[in-house]
Each structure stands twice: as structure tokens, then as C-alpha cells.
Design a protein around this motif. Sequence first.
Motif, PDB file in Angstrom:
ATOM      1  N   GLU A  13      87.625 -51.012 -14.865  1.00 11.66           N
ATOM      2  CA  GLU A  13      88.542 -52.162 -14.825  1.00 11.66           C
ATOM      3  C   GLU A  13      88.082 -53.100 -13.725  1.00 11.66           C
ATOM      4  OE1 GLU A  13      90.917 -54.895 -15.173  1.00 11.66           O
ATOM      5  OE2 GLU A  13      91.761 -53.283 -16.406  1.00 11.66           O
ATOM      6  N   ASP A  14      87.849 -54.376 -14.063  1.00 14.87           N
ATOM      7  CA  ASP A  14      87.347 -55.317 -13.058  1.00 14.87           C
ATOM      8  C   ASP A  14      88.452 -56.071 -12.319  1.00 14.87           C
ATOM      9  OD1 ASP A  14      88.044 -56.878 -15.224  1.00 14.87           O
ATOM     10  OD2 ASP A  14      86.275 -58.158 -15.135  1.00 14.87           O
ATOM     11  N   ASN A  15      89.687 -55.971 -12.786  1.00 16.41           N
ATOM     12  CA  ASN A  15      90.803 -56.639 -12.109  1.00 16.41           C
ATOM     13  C   ASN A  15      91.347 -55.693 -11.030  1.00 16.41           C
ATOM     14  OD1 ASN A  15      93.838 -57.027 -11.759  1.00 16.41           O
ATOM     15  ND2 ASN A  15      93.248 -58.936 -12.758  1.00 16.41           N
ATOM     16  N   ASP A  36      85.561 -47.650 -11.408  1.00 15.69           N
ATOM     17  CA  ASP A  36      84.374 -48.470 -11.639  1.00 15.69           C
ATOM     18  C   ASP A  36      84.841 -49.896 -11.884  1.00 15.69           C
ATOM     19  OD1 ASP A  36      82.031 -49.701 -12.368  1.00 15.69           O
ATOM     20  OD2 ASP A  36      81.695 -48.486 -14.154  1.00 15.69           O
ATOM     21  N   ALA A  37      84.728 -50.730 -10.864  1.00 16.85           N
ATOM     22  CA  ALA A  37      85.162 -52.119 -10.977  1.00 16.85           C
ATOM     23  C   ALA A  37      84.014 -53.063 -11.299  1.00 16.85           C
ATOM     24  CB  ALA A  37      85.833 -52.563  -9.672  1.00 16.85           C
ATOM     25  N   TRP A  38      82.787 -52.587 -11.204  1.00 10.59           N
ATOM     26  CA  TRP A  38      81.643 -53.489 -11.329  1.00 10.59           C
ATOM     27  C   TRP A  38      80.878 -53.344 -12.628  1.00 10.59           C
ATOM     28  CZ3 TRP A  38      81.684 -57.460  -8.311  1.00 10.59           C
ATOM     29  CH2 TRP A  38      82.392 -57.366  -7.119  1.00 10.59           C
ATOM     30  N   ASN A  39      81.110 -52.268 -13.368  1.00  7.23           N
ATOM     31  CA  ASN A  39      80.414 -52.053 -14.630  1.00  7.23           C
ATOM     32  C   ASN A  39      78.902 -52.221 -14.463  1.00  7.23           C
ATOM     33  OD1 ASN A  39      80.075 -51.635 -17.443  1.00  7.23           O
ATOM     34  ND2 ASN A  39      79.940 -53.837 -17.741  1.00  7.23           N
ATOM     35  N   SER A  40      78.373 -51.561 -13.476  1.00  6.59           N
ATOM     36  CA  SER A  40      76.932 -51.605 -13.222  1.00  6.59           C
ATOM     37  C   SER A  40      76.448 -50.171 -13.083  1.00  6.59           C
ATOM     38  CB  SER A  40      76.657 -52.403 -11.950  1.00  6.59           C
ATOM     39  OG  SER A  40      75.291 -52.389 -11.659  1.00  6.59           O
ATOM     40  N   THR A  42      77.218 -47.740 -15.096  1.00  3.24           N
ATOM     41  CA  THR A  42      78.358 -46.860 -15.394  1.00  3.24           C
ATOM     42  C   THR A  42      77.934 -45.566 -16.074  1.00  3.24           C
ATOM     43  OG1 THR A  42      79.828 -48.768 -15.551  1.00  3.24           O
ATOM     44  CG2 THR A  42      80.589 -46.729 -16.576  1.00  3.24           C
ATOM     45  N   LEU A  61      84.870 -57.233 -19.189  1.00  5.13           N
ATOM     46  CA  LEU A  61      84.298 -56.755 -17.936  1.00  5.13           C
ATOM     47  C   LEU A  61      83.440 -57.827 -17.270  1.00  5.13           C
ATOM     48  CD1 LEU A  61      83.238 -53.237 -19.242  1.00  5.13           C
ATOM     49  CD2 LEU A  61      85.230 -53.777 -17.833  1.00  5.13           C
ATOM     50  N   ARG A  62      82.985 -57.525 -16.074  1.00  2.15           N
ATOM     51  CA  ARG A  62      82.091 -58.435 -15.343  1.00  2.15           C
ATOM     52  C   ARG A  62      80.728 -58.496 -16.021  1.00  2.15           C
ATOM     53  NH1 ARG A  62      84.216 -59.103  -9.971  1.00  2.15           N
ATOM     54  NH2 ARG A  62      85.834 -57.568  -9.602  1.00  2.15           N
ATOM     55  N   ARG A  63      79.935 -59.440 -15.586  1.00  2.00           N
ATOM     56  CA  ARG A  63      78.555 -59.595 -16.053  1.00  2.00           C
ATOM     57  C   ARG A  63      78.486 -59.892 -17.550  1.00  2.00           C
ATOM     58  NH1 ARG A  63      77.241 -57.573 -11.341  1.00  2.00           N
ATOM     59  NH2 ARG A  63      77.578 -55.468 -10.716  1.00  2.00           N
TER      60      ARG A  63
END
Length: 136
Positions: A13-15, A36-40, A42, A61-63
Motif C-alpha cells: 500500500e503506497d498511501n 511494502d509502501a514502495w513496490n520495489s 516486492t 501503486l507507485r512507479r
Amino acid sequence: MEELKGKRILVVEDNVTNMAVFATTLKRLGALVIQDAWNSGTVDMLKKRLPIDLIILDLMLRRDASGYDLFDALQQDPELKDIPVVAVSSLDPETEIPKAQERGMAGFISKPININKFPQQLAQVLAGEKVWVTSR
């Protein structure tokens, strides 16, 4: 809620606010929450943290990544493909629930979540049931 006690749950979750709500709620019930907030990276991170009982997955998600992209990557990995995944999203449930069902997700819960029902909804998924929640 005993069904969540000791369960290892990954939250993607990025929020920051949503992450705090999910993590706090689950930790109070005795779950071990991996955030995991950055989804990098994962998939690699997840493999290092096995076993995982459940994944809560935001669809935006981000990116410029989609939760569906991550879900598809999980499905390609024999070690990860059987972990139940619940999409939790503010996207239109009438559009997204059929997509989630078609891909084989274990559920979809609309945001904003109902904090009182959320633990039980996750417990249902852990018990092998599918959960499709369109409103609070």
C-alpha cells in the motif's frame, strides 16, 4: 480475533494513512505485518520473508505500477502463487471485481474499508472463502 493471531500478512500500500490503518488494526489482533509502501523488489523481499499467509494489495501503486502487475508476477513464481491475495482499492468495484476474479484473486475490498468488518473479511479469506466487498 483469534483467526488473525500469528498470521504473517504482507500489506502492499503506497498511501501512508491507509498503511497505518491496516497495520495498526492487524497488529492489535496479533498478526505479524510486513509493510511494502514502495513496490520495489516486492517479489524478492517476499521470498525472503516466507512463509506469508495473506497479501493485502492496493491496485494503484507507485512507479506507474498496478497491483495487477504485482499479482501476475506472484502467480509466475511457484513459491508465491498459492498465497491468497486480497485487492483493497478505491477503484470502481463494478469494474475491478470481475478483473480480480478473472485473475484468481481471493477477494476485493472497497476503500474506504469498514474497520470493524475488515478483520473478519480477512479471516474469511484465510479460511478459504472468497470475499467481494463493494461498499462500507
